[in-house]
Write a protein that holds these residues in place. Structure first.
Motif: not given
Length: 258
Positions: A150, A146, A140
């Motif tokens: 984020e 991602r 991750k």
């Protein structure tokens, strides 16, 4: 088939049938082959071609293909010998098409078998196996999709996702995920949160032959040294100019006795 509509439908379906990052890469690779084939469904493609485009190992590909079948994104038919498999991508723009697509898949003997997409146990085992294998290559903290969402760049649109994926699978960089994230970090340090700015950084690195994260760090160090040398030169020139002004006689307050 309308490529843009299929792409939008793909990302809509990801909300209910999420895929691993490798699954997304393989789907895009197959879509590119499908497009080159003139939208002829089904089509054939060698495993080596797909793995090259998706940037994954052959062993990982078979796990990912299984994931795509179980989640309704494609069906395929294996063939005997060294013949390439036959693929049929699910037309996601058609209502409920993904539900009918998973009703059939094939084994190596071309015998139709029932899909196990409704089996919770099988899916759980598959997800565990996929995650175990995939996490060896990416986690991750090494996921540009991602990282984008984020860190304030905004929601991932189909266009941005496609663009990120293109940088991952076109083999411009040996470590594409890490390099893309590093470009986003530099963009953040410049207080710029746009994908177009990140793209300019990536294009600059590509033109310089940068391929790995180590190459990026080396380039950043060269830039720091270049900037430091420039400032030292300017500082030296300024000091020299100040010295010249100081050494010039100032007669403005001197009384010549006239």
């Amino acid at each position: 088939m309308n490529y843009e509509q299929q792409l939008n439908a793909f990302y809509d379906q990801l909300e209910t049938e999420p895929l691993s990052t490798a699954g997304i890469a393989v789907w895009h690779a197959l879509m590119q082959v499908y497009k080159k084939a003139g939208w002829k469904n089904p089509f054939t493609v060698a495993v080596s071609v797909v793995t090259l485009k998706a940037g994954i190992t052959e062993r990982h590909f078979f796990l990912v293909r299984k994931e795509l079948v179980e989640k309704g994104y494609l069906t395929y038919e294996s063939r005997k010998g060294r013949q390439a498999a036959i693929y049929c991508l699910t037309p996601l723009t058609e209502p409920h098409s993904h539900k009918t697509a998973v009703n059939r898949t094939y084994n190596a003997d071309n015998t139709t078998v029932n899909s196990t997409s409704n089996s919770t146990d099988n899916r759980s085992l598959l997800v565990k196996e996929l995650n175990k294998d995939f996490n060896k290559n990416i986690n991750k903290d090494n996921n540009p999709f991602r990282f984008y969402e984020e860190n304030g760049f905004g929601m991932l649109s189909p266009f941005i996702s496609e663009s990120i994926n293109a940088w991952i699978i076109d083999h411009t960089f040996i470590e594409p995920e890490a390099v893309i994230i590093e470009a986003m970090k530099i963009s953040l340090m410049q207080n710029v949160r746009t994908w177009s700015y990140v793209m300019k950084i990536l294009q600059d690195w590509s033109s310089k032959g940068i391929q790995t994260l180590a190459d990026v760090h080396a380039e950043q160090e060269r830039r720091k040294q270049k900037v430091a040398a420039y400032h030292m030169k300017k500082k030296g020139e300024q000091a020299h100019e100040n010295a010249k002004r100081t050494s010039t006689p100032d007669y403005s307050s001197y009384d010549f006795g006239f």
